[in-house]
Design an enzyme around this catalytic site. Structure first.
Site, PDB file in Angstrom:
ATOM      1  N   ASP A  25      -0.197   0.566   2.982  1.00  0.00           N
ATOM      2  CA  ASP A  25      -0.522   1.348   2.104  1.00  0.00           C
ATOM      3  C   ASP A  25       0.403   1.046   0.670  1.00  0.00           C
ATOM      4  O   ASP A  25       1.533   1.168   0.651  1.00  0.00           O
ATOM      5  CB  ASP A  25      -0.332   2.771   2.298  1.00  0.00           C
ATOM      6  N   LYS A  86       1.942   0.645  -9.848  1.00  0.00           N
ATOM      7  CA  LYS A  86       0.352   0.935  -9.563  1.00  0.00           C
ATOM      8  C   LYS A  86      -0.448   1.456 -10.676  1.00  0.00           C
ATOM      9  O   LYS A  86      -1.349   0.981 -10.864  1.00  0.00           O
ATOM     10  CB  LYS A  86       0.266   1.657  -8.362  1.00  0.00           C
ATOM     11  N   GLU A 185      -8.257   5.091   0.192  1.00  0.00           N
ATOM     12  CA  GLU A 185      -7.160   5.801   0.861  1.00  0.00           C
ATOM     13  C   GLU A 185      -7.713   6.843   1.609  1.00  0.00           C
ATOM     14  O   GLU A 185      -7.441   7.240   2.680  1.00  0.00           O
ATOM     15  CB  GLU A 185      -6.008   6.110  -0.171  1.00  0.00           C
ATOM     16  N   ASP A 207      -6.419  13.828  -1.540  1.00  0.00           N
ATOM     17  CA  ASP A 207      -5.361  12.789  -1.728  1.00  0.00           C
ATOM     18  C   ASP A 207      -4.874  12.824  -2.832  1.00  0.00           C
ATOM     19  O   ASP A 207      -5.379  12.394  -3.896  1.00  0.00           O
ATOM     20  CB  ASP A 207      -5.871  11.431  -1.395  1.00  0.00           C
TER      21      ASP A 207
END
Lengths: 623, 181
Positions: A25, A86, A185, A207
């Site tokens: 992850d 990210k 994800e 999420d």
């Protein structure tokens, strides 16, 4: 090999070695690695028992430092310490700059769109920074599991576009990690829950990560996870809650907007701590050391905090509504909501989300770890450790893909929420006599104007046979694979000539750039490139040999006549012979030759398996 | 590659017909994916992975066509030798066209209503009802289709395309409102 496993699902397989695989992850704030060990998926801790790895990389002259040590230097050495990389992945320098004050780095001005940050060891792109994080995690997995990894599954936000996915894959390539699959994800989280509870039905996965927000609606039916729709916001995350709170502190403490990077980082850290404290407590106290050396004290209640963040949390409900609509469902049809991401611990988030979906919000699995656990389960299956497992993930493309047409408009080729893999063809023609090349501009997004969508790439089609204007019929096929990545093929229909497609990614690194980066990296230089390529080729040849031998043993007698069988046996024997020689080129061409020879057989097997799957099934049997 | 001589119905082992059992279709879809999907070939040689990808693409295409009443009608017409050009063909039924104009005006007006979402939702419910009733008419045409019935199926499809476009525009308006939030 795989065909054999599928054709006889009930039979036991020849015992094989457990293949090491891991799920990673790669998060905005923290990253994790997980693996399946003795049948259980669990996240792997570092030597000090810590599972989370802060996604922070600090460049020093002695080498890069990743994780907690890097994070604690973020305040003192902000220019060389890259946090939340990210958010920059797959973005252009202009887009990154529009994120403004939160990024303290010095960017290099240059021609290509990929941003590069100046550090003490030179310029670094977000892809390289991400590769450092991946290296640490894959090394942790190899040390814990005691051997080299067969491959990894890396998770990405469902709402990541093609450029961001490609950048993630490039980072893995730089880290020299084999990617079995990019997994969305929310789908990973669903896998972690689904396999635990085995509950068939329709679920929503909410999420809220550090820097991205995703919503997925999916149906689970006997091990098949079918994503019905997905939506989100790739620039909204839990960090934004911290930012609102940090701004409030600045206001209260009388700090001006031009505070330095170190102060910005400190405020963000304090804000995050306050947010966490308010999950349990009704009030929390704050303390900030001002430039004058004085201390500022403040109190914050949960109610005040809720007021500050409510507009942001409500903003996440907009993609939720759209995802429901795209799935053709109402909130009442959702059985439960799975909460993922640290910020879903915030009570207001739970309250608004379960209110919106009118259903129970599940957060039994640690929301920080659930994505990595799901990825590990998928990696275990893809590596081939559970050939009889029923699990299958059917995902969708999150954003519509289109091409530029006359007048700056976008024509949609593949609409959003189409199940992948998918391929759609479009015909083009030439508008000039003798025209041999043509440019195609590919865009991603929902809006009608080119300027409102995101440019993915420009393709140049070359080698079109010269004809009069309008006579050529060029069929361009756009394909999105199971990772959500786009590829393009072009063919002139009347002559059957393939046009070559040259891709110029709008925001990515070119193959050459990655090659240079790979050569520049120390680890790679130590290994002889030619030896490495030979070994890879031998592994691929071995794969082909094993697969074909297994297939022949399984149904070669039924599906092939004697002559066909003899031909294949001979071709197989040739490859076995050649693979023993250390000649990369010869092995490669023999593999190609064998595959070409056997194509009819592989197709026959596929069809035979499809027939088997369809025969003997009647409607009542499914009930 | 999958057997391309098979039509979508045959691929799913279903009888050719406009009325499709959705549950059964979904079950068959999952059964096929279990056999063909690229994830089942993650460790297989390149060639098998490619063939699996092509097969899955075809299964997805077939599923999308068969599960959608408008796409399914278009496909059934093409199986009967009628290729419709979605861009060019339009209905000449003036009463229907008048109705469409009125619906469009209502959609434009929805924007300024106190609760635009509710107004759009009402229109959508209306449109979906109209589509459902056309699905019923369509099914009759395809029972044992004569050339005349295929022509009326074609006319119904032209009208369905209007409604589909309306639905798309209503969704776009909703998205526009979302963005203004």
């Amino acid at each position: 090999m795989a065909l054999l496993q599928l054709s006889e699902p009930g039979q036991s397989k020849a015992p094989h070695q457990h293949r090491l695989a891991a799920g990673i992850d790669l998060g905005t704030t923290n990253s994790l690695v997980a693996s399946v060990r003795s049948g259980r998926a669990e996240t792997l801790p570092d030597g000090q028992g810590r599972h989370l790895l802060p996604s922070v990389v600090r460049y020093t002259r002695e080498g890069p430092i990743v994780g907690y040590a890097a994070r604690s230097a973020a305040v003192s050495d902000p220019l060389n310490t890259i946090v939340s990389v990210k958010r920059m992945l797959g973005h252009s320098i202009d887009e990154v700059k529009s994120l403004g004050s939160i990024l303290p780095y010095r960017f290099t001005q240059q021609e290509t769109a990929v941003p590069r940050m100046q550090t003490v060891v030179g310029e670094r792109s977000p892809v390289e920074v991400s590769a450092e994080i991946l290296k640490v995690l894959s090394k942790r997995a190899e040390e814990t599991l005691g051997g080299p990894l067969e491959g990894v599954v890396i998770t990405v936000p469902a709402y990541f576009d093609d450029a961001q996915r490609q950048a993630t894959k490039d980072a893995a390539r730089l880290a020299q990690i084999k990617v079995l699959r990019l997994l969305n994800e929310p789908t990973a989280a669903a896998v972690a829950y689904g396999l635990d509870s085995g509950s068939d039905g329709i679920h929503a996965i909410y999420d809220l990560g550090g820097g991205t927000f995703d919503i997925s609606i999916l149906r689970l039916n006997r091990g098949v996870f079918e994503v019905l729709s997905t939506g989100g916001d790739s620039t909204l995350g839990g960090d934004d809650l911290d930012r609102v709170l940090a701004q409030w502190i600045m206001q209260q403490a009388g700090l001006s907007d031009d505070i330095d990077h170190a102060m910005q980082r400190r405020l963000m850290r304090d804000a995050c701590a306050a947010k966490e404290a308010l999950t349990e407590a009704d009030t929390t106290s704050l303390e900030v050391e001002l430039e004058t050396g004085e201390l500022w004290h403040g109190e914050l209640s949960r109610q005040q905090f809720n007021q500050m963040i409510e507009p942001l949390v409500r903003k996440t409900l907009v993609p939720c509504r759209r995802a429901l609509r795209d799935a053709g469902l109402t909130a009442a049809e959702i059985e439960d909501v799975v909460l993922v991401g640290g910020s879903t611990r915030v009570p207001l988030v739970r309250e608004l989300v379960s209110g919106f979906f009118k259903s129970h919000a599940m957060g039994e699995i640690d929301p920080d770890r659930v994505v990595a656990i799901g990825a590990a389960l998928q990696a275990d299956i893809l590596a081939g450790n559970k050939p009889d497992d029923e699990m299958l993930l059917l995902d969708v493309n999150p954003l519509s893909l289109g091409i530029e047409t006359m007048g700056g408009l976008v024509e949609k080729i593949i609409p959003r929420n189409t199940t992948i893999p998918v391929a759609r063809a479009q015909e083009f023609t030439t508008f000039k006599d003798g025209q041999t090349a043509m440019a195609v501009h590919v865009l991603q997004g929902e809006r009608e104007l080119v300027s409102d969508c995101r440019s993915l790439a420009r393709f140049e089609l070359r080698g079109i046979p010269p004809m009069v204007a309008g006579a050529a019929r060029i069929r361009v096929t756009f394909a999105v694979d199971a990772d959500g990545l786009l590829s393009v093929e072009a063919k002139e229909e009347s002559t059957g000539i393939n046009a070559s497609v040259e891709i110029k990614p709008s925001y990515g690194l070119t193959d050459e750039e990655i090659g240079t980066m790979l050569r520049d990296s120390m680890e790679y230089a130590q290994e002889d490139l030619a030896v490495r390529r030979l070994r890879e080729q031998q592994v691929e040849a071995q794969r082909v040999i094993e697969a074909l031998s297994a297939a022949l043993a399984d149904d070669g007698d039924q599906l092939l006549d004697l002559q066909e069988r003899a031909g294949i046996d001979a071709a197989l024997a040739r490859l076995v012979e050649i693979t023993r020689l250390d000649d990369e080129k010869a092995i490669k061409s023999e593999v190609k030759a064998l595959e070409k020879h056997c194509e009819f057989y592989v197709e026959r097997r596929m069809n035979s398996n499809v027939r088997k799957a369809m025969s003997g099934h009647s409607v009542d049997e499914f009930e | 590659m999958l057997d391309f001589s098979k039509n979508y119905f045959e691929l799913f082992g279903l009888p050719v017909g406009y009325i499709v059992d959705k549950t059964q279709l979904a079950e068959r879809y999952r059964e096929l994916q279990r056999v063909v999907h690229p994830d089942r070939f993650a460790n297989a040689p390149e060639q098998e992975r490619r063939i699996s990808m092509q097969g899955t693409v075809r299964i997805n295409e077939a599923y999308n066509t068969l599960k959608d009443p408008i796409e399914r009608a278009r496909y059934m017409l093409s199986l009967n030798g009628i290729e419709m050009d979605a861009q060019q063909e339009t209905t000449r039924d003036s009463a229907f066209l008048m109705e469409q104009l009125e619906l469009r005006e209502e959609l434009e007006a929805a924007r300024d209503k106190p609760d635009p979402y509710a107004a759009i939702a009402d229109l959508m419910t209306d449109i979906n009802k109209r589509i459902s009733s056309m699905v019923g008419q369509m099914a009759v045409q395809f029972e044992t289709p004569t050339p005349e019935q295929l022509e009326s199926a074609r006319e119904i499809l032209r009208k369905m395309q209007f409604l589909q476009k309306f639905r798309y525009d209503a969704e776009s308006l909703e998205a526009e409102l979302d963005e203004a939030l």
